[in-house]
Design a protein around this motif. Sequence first.
Motif, PDB file in Angstrom:
ATOM      1  N   ALA A 153       0.829  -1.205   0.000  1.00  0.00           N
ATOM      2  CA  ALA A 153       0.000   0.000   0.000  1.00  0.00           C
ATOM      3  C   ALA A 153       0.866   1.258   0.000  1.00  0.00           C
ATOM      4  O   ALA A 153       0.545   2.249  -0.660  1.00  0.00           O
ATOM      5  N   ARG A 154       1.964   1.220   0.759  1.00  0.00           N
ATOM      6  CA  ARG A 154       2.864   2.370   0.782  1.00  0.00           C
ATOM      7  C   ARG A 154       3.475   2.605  -0.595  1.00  0.00           C
ATOM      8  O   ARG A 154       3.621   3.739  -1.055  1.00  0.00           O
ATOM      9  N   MET A 155       3.856   1.527  -1.267  1.00  0.00           N
ATOM     10  CA  MET A 155       4.423   1.665  -2.603  1.00  0.00           C
ATOM     11  C   MET A 155       3.407   2.220  -3.594  1.00  0.00           C
ATOM     12  O   MET A 155       3.742   2.968  -4.507  1.00  0.00           O
ATOM     13  N   LEU A 156       2.117   1.879  -3.393  1.00  0.00           N
ATOM     14  CA  LEU A 156       1.093   2.318  -4.326  1.00  0.00           C
ATOM     15  C   LEU A 156       0.692   3.773  -4.123  1.00  0.00           C
ATOM     16  O   LEU A 156      -0.032   4.338  -4.948  1.00  0.00           O
ATOM     17  N   GLN A 157       1.172   4.392  -3.049  1.00  0.00           N
ATOM     18  CA  GLN A 157       0.837   5.795  -2.826  1.00  0.00           C
ATOM     19  C   GLN A 157       1.320   6.675  -3.970  1.00  0.00           C
ATOM     20  O   GLN A 157       0.727   7.709  -4.272  1.00  0.00           O
ATOM     21  N   CYS A 158       2.401   6.277  -4.621  1.00  0.00           N
ATOM     22  CA  CYS A 158       2.936   7.101  -5.712  1.00  0.00           C
ATOM     23  C   CYS A 158       1.987   7.154  -6.899  1.00  0.00           C
ATOM     24  O   CYS A 158       2.160   7.992  -7.787  1.00  0.00           O
ATOM     25  N   LEU A 205       6.687  11.192  -7.712  1.00  0.00           N
ATOM     26  CA  LEU A 205       6.403  10.731  -9.071  1.00  0.00           C
ATOM     27  C   LEU A 205       7.463   9.738  -9.523  1.00  0.00           C
ATOM     28  O   LEU A 205       8.595  10.097  -9.784  1.00  0.00           O
ATOM     29  N   THR A 206       7.094   8.475  -9.635  1.00  0.00           N
ATOM     30  CA  THR A 206       8.000   7.451 -10.140  1.00  0.00           C
ATOM     31  C   THR A 206       7.192   6.377 -10.844  1.00  0.00           C
ATOM     32  O   THR A 206       5.965   6.309 -10.699  1.00  0.00           O
ATOM     33  N   ALA A 207       7.869   5.537 -11.635  1.00  0.00           N
ATOM     34  CA  ALA A 207       7.193   4.412 -12.268  1.00  0.00           C
ATOM     35  C   ALA A 207       6.970   3.288 -11.269  1.00  0.00           C
ATOM     36  O   ALA A 207       5.929   2.652 -11.266  1.00  0.00           O
ATOM     37  N   SER A 244      20.220  -8.985  -0.336  1.00  0.00           N
ATOM     38  CA  SER A 244      19.522 -10.257  -0.176  1.00  0.00           C
ATOM     39  C   SER A 244      18.206 -10.237  -0.952  1.00  0.00           C
ATOM     40  O   SER A 244      18.018 -11.017  -1.880  1.00  0.00           O
ATOM     41  N   TYR A 245      17.304  -9.320  -0.596  1.00  0.00           N
ATOM     42  CA  TYR A 245      16.026  -9.212  -1.287  1.00  0.00           C
ATOM     43  C   TYR A 245      15.816  -7.768  -1.729  1.00  0.00           C
ATOM     44  O   TYR A 245      15.883  -6.844  -0.912  1.00  0.00           O
ATOM     45  N   VAL A 246      15.557  -7.574  -3.003  1.00  0.00           N
ATOM     46  CA  VAL A 246      15.220  -6.259  -3.556  1.00  0.00           C
ATOM     47  C   VAL A 246      13.961  -6.442  -4.379  1.00  0.00           C
ATOM     48  O   VAL A 246      13.956  -7.211  -5.357  1.00  0.00           O
ATOM     49  N   VAL A 247      12.894  -5.752  -3.983  1.00  0.00           N
ATOM     50  CA  VAL A 247      11.591  -5.940  -4.615  1.00  0.00           C
ATOM     51  C   VAL A 247      11.085  -4.609  -5.155  1.00  0.00           C
ATOM     52  O   VAL A 247      11.158  -3.588  -4.469  1.00  0.00           O
ATOM     53  N   ALA A 248      10.602  -4.607  -6.385  1.00  0.00           N
ATOM     54  CA  ALA A 248      10.008  -3.425  -7.004  1.00  0.00           C
ATOM     55  C   ALA A 248       8.502  -3.622  -7.092  1.00  0.00           C
ATOM     56  O   ALA A 248       8.025  -4.728  -7.386  1.00  0.00           O
ATOM     57  N   ALA A 249       7.741  -2.555  -6.843  1.00  0.00           N
ATOM     58  CA  ALA A 249       6.283  -2.663  -6.877  1.00  0.00           C
ATOM     59  C   ALA A 249       5.669  -1.346  -7.315  1.00  0.00           C
ATOM     60  O   ALA A 249       6.237  -0.269  -7.122  1.00  0.00           O
ATOM     61  N   GLY A 250       4.496  -1.447  -7.923  1.00  0.00           N
ATOM     62  CA  GLY A 250       3.739  -0.290  -8.358  1.00  0.00           C
ATOM     63  C   GLY A 250       2.325  -0.722  -8.667  1.00  0.00           C
ATOM     64  O   GLY A 250       1.906  -1.834  -8.319  1.00  0.00           O
ATOM     65  N   MET A 251       1.580   0.121  -9.348  1.00  0.00           N
ATOM     66  CA  MET A 251       0.177  -0.180  -9.616  1.00  0.00           C
ATOM     67  C   MET A 251       0.015  -1.404 -10.521  1.00  0.00           C
ATOM     68  O   MET A 251      -1.038  -2.033 -10.558  1.00  0.00           O
ATOM     69  N   TRP A 252       1.071  -1.756 -11.252  1.00  0.00           N
ATOM     70  CA  TRP A 252       1.028  -2.898 -12.167  1.00  0.00           C
ATOM     71  C   TRP A 252       1.294  -4.217 -11.460  1.00  0.00           C
ATOM     72  O   TRP A 252       1.053  -5.285 -12.004  1.00  0.00           O
ATOM     73  N   GLY A 253       1.859  -4.196 -10.205  1.00  0.00           N
ATOM     74  CA  GLY A 253       2.188  -5.423  -9.499  1.00  0.00           C
ATOM     75  C   GLY A 253       3.528  -5.348  -8.801  1.00  0.00           C
ATOM     76  O   GLY A 253       4.000  -4.251  -8.467  1.00  0.00           O
ATOM     77  N   GLN A 275       4.051 -15.673  -4.629  1.00  0.00           N
ATOM     78  CA  GLN A 275       3.363 -14.586  -3.936  1.00  0.00           C
ATOM     79  C   GLN A 275       3.396 -13.302  -4.766  1.00  0.00           C
ATOM     80  O   GLN A 275       2.378 -12.620  -4.903  1.00  0.00           O
ATOM     81  N   LEU A 276       4.557 -12.958  -5.296  1.00  0.00           N
ATOM     82  CA  LEU A 276       4.658 -11.744  -6.098  1.00  0.00           C
ATOM     83  C   LEU A 276       3.838 -11.865  -7.376  1.00  0.00           C
ATOM     84  O   LEU A 276       3.223 -10.897  -7.827  1.00  0.00           O
ATOM     85  N   GLY A 277       3.823 -13.065  -7.960  1.00  0.00           N
ATOM     86  CA  GLY A 277       3.005 -13.285  -9.150  1.00  0.00           C
ATOM     87  C   GLY A 277       1.533 -13.124  -8.862  1.00  0.00           C
ATOM     88  O   GLY A 277       0.792 -12.548  -9.672  1.00  0.00           O
ATOM     89  N   ASP A 278       1.063 -13.624  -7.725  1.00  0.00           N
ATOM     90  CA  ASP A 278      -0.347 -13.481  -7.347  1.00  0.00           C
ATOM     91  C   ASP A 278      -0.701 -12.010  -7.124  1.00  0.00           C
ATOM     92  O   ASP A 278      -1.793 -11.559  -7.504  1.00  0.00           O
ATOM     93  N   MET A 279       0.221 -11.249  -6.482  1.00  0.00           N
ATOM     94  CA  MET A 279      -0.012  -9.815  -6.295  1.00  0.00           C
ATOM     95  C   MET A 279      -0.166  -9.118  -7.642  1.00  0.00           C
ATOM     96  O   MET A 279      -1.060  -8.289  -7.838  1.00  0.00           O
ATOM     97  N   THR A 280       0.710  -9.463  -8.568  1.00  0.00           N
ATOM     98  CA  THR A 280       0.678  -8.841  -9.885  1.00  0.00           C
ATOM     99  C   THR A 280      -0.612  -9.203 -10.616  1.00  0.00           C
ATOM    100  O   THR A 280      -1.261  -8.336 -11.220  1.00  0.00           O
ATOM    101  N   ALA A 281      -0.992 -10.467 -10.576  1.00  0.00           N
ATOM    102  CA  ALA A 281      -2.222 -10.887 -11.244  1.00  0.00           C
ATOM    103  C   ALA A 281      -3.430 -10.180 -10.652  1.00  0.00           C
ATOM    104  O   ALA A 281      -4.348  -9.773 -11.371  1.00  0.00           O
TER     105      ALA A 281
END
Length: 630
Positions: free
Chosen positions: A7-12, A132-134, A181-190, A220-226
Amino acid sequence: MDDEALARMLQCEDPGLQERARAMMPLARLRAAAAEAANLASRLGGDVSAAPAAEDLLAQQLLGWFKSDFFTWVDTLPCPRCGGGGTRADGSLVQPLPEDLAHGAQRVELHRCGRPGCGGSVRFPRYNNPGLTARYVSDWSDHVWTEYYSHRQRRWIHLDSCEAAYDKPLLYEAGWGKAQSYVVAAGMWGAVDVTARYTAKWREVRARRTRVPERWLSRQLGDMTAGRRARWPGPKRLVWLGRDVEERVELLRQRLGLPASQPQPSQQQALPGRQTGSLEWRQQRGETGVSASTAAAHEPSPYSLAADTPGSQLPAVFGRAGRLAGGACRAAGNNGALEAVEKLFDGRVTTKWLDFGGGGERGSSWVEYRIPLDQPAVVLTGYELVSANDCPERDPAAWRLEGVSQADFEAGRPEQWQLLDSRAGVRFPGRHIPMAFHLAAQRPAPPCRRLRLHIDATADPRVANSVQLACLNLYGQEPAAAGAAAAAGAAAGTDGASGQGQGPLERLRAAGAGGSGVDAAAAALAVRLLENVCREPQEIKFRKVRCAKIGAILSCTPVADVLMLHCRFRPLLLPAAAEPASAAAAQPQQQQGPQLPAGEDVFLVLAGDLSGQNLARAAEALAVLRPLAR
């Protein structure tokens, strides 16, 4: 990744927040600069590669604006009670206020003043809206940045606004020394695991990824994206599916250690440790990295316009001293947007260019200034270097100044460099100090299309981890003017190599003989200034004068030309105390051009000169000025 983090990532993507962010950005200026930069390659010649797309250039413009103009980094917060800057976070948290929560700050730290007897404290809300970011990128070892999708390059590009880093995904591992170790990118697309993009040591990273099974994380990330795309129309899903496939291929190649389908710039650049924050704080976090002098050889930066045009980008007085302007620049390397090559030509001593590739006992670097084809070639007559703000061991001590002549350029030899000047064993006497170097009058430079300062050694290579300069000021003329000046100098038996040695003095004499062309007050003021310099040539305070205090000289063209063109008092933007309102009102208004940076003003400065030419010229000018003064 939990729902709160997503949700925090989707604020953008919130339209209201995006509109408020756009209202704060100088988008018209940034888009115009990006469009001008996109057109630059066609102005430089066929040997220059095509410029990046306007979209990519706009992302770079936004990155530089955020870092240098909008964002401010502070090591410690000022205390509201005593005004000191020694507050420290002790781990205490306080309840967020409604205003904090409205802007996304659910964590508010309490920083307490360390001054004995003060007892003051200051609240520090931690906002997590990236603007403002992608898409938003979260490194689980405690750092966040962004990526945007480049349509021309068909890939996601790394952006770190805190470090002003563009497309340097290996910055954290190779520069800062972080163990990813873990780097995850997220946005409105997933959401997607992009760790492989940010490491060159996938096997080591894979061994550290023990929190969850790899297949579980991917599912899990695939389900979020879908879920995010469930209601998208078919054509839109198809476009994003294509992007997903390209990114999966790219990440797979990086996991397997195969070359990227497109070269990754950061794999060939010298990457520094973290630059923002106090050294103590960075050392505590283990993010200072290793000496960049041990890094791999790096690719040069692309050409960019030097923001050096008098009247629009610099005060108009910069155009009266023969300073080259309107060119393009690049360097062997930069330290992000904040210490990039463009800073060498902005006229300010408080900014600088820095290249980690130039440090160490075997380090070297270079800076190029190139004249566009829609401008005439130039005959270089001299140049000035200004030392940077700190670390004198990083000062250039040995260099070569080279040029590509117009004749060679037109003959298809754009890389035919010839030596114009060389120096060794140079030492700057202090910080923010200009030093002048003049080309030999007996061997004038040919008209040149390209100029390059090649730095061979720093002041102390054993200690310096980089090379740095505040300013590189180039002075010269168009070929026709240089030829006329040289002929006039030869006929008069004087030094005409600068193209200005005889002209200004002769014009002053002619104006004085006419009886109405020279203001006596301006001549008297110039006499006092030059007499101080000749009497105490080592006294720095006599070698600079605020332009606001010499309005009479600047208003009298013959006297101003003698001071700037013959004596070589040249404009620079220096730190300056604010003028009292009464004093400022009493001064003639000479400033034309853009608004000056806060705390700075335009000065005329006589640079240090190892040859002694400048003092000799001052004495010549005094002989002509004294009879014209009151």
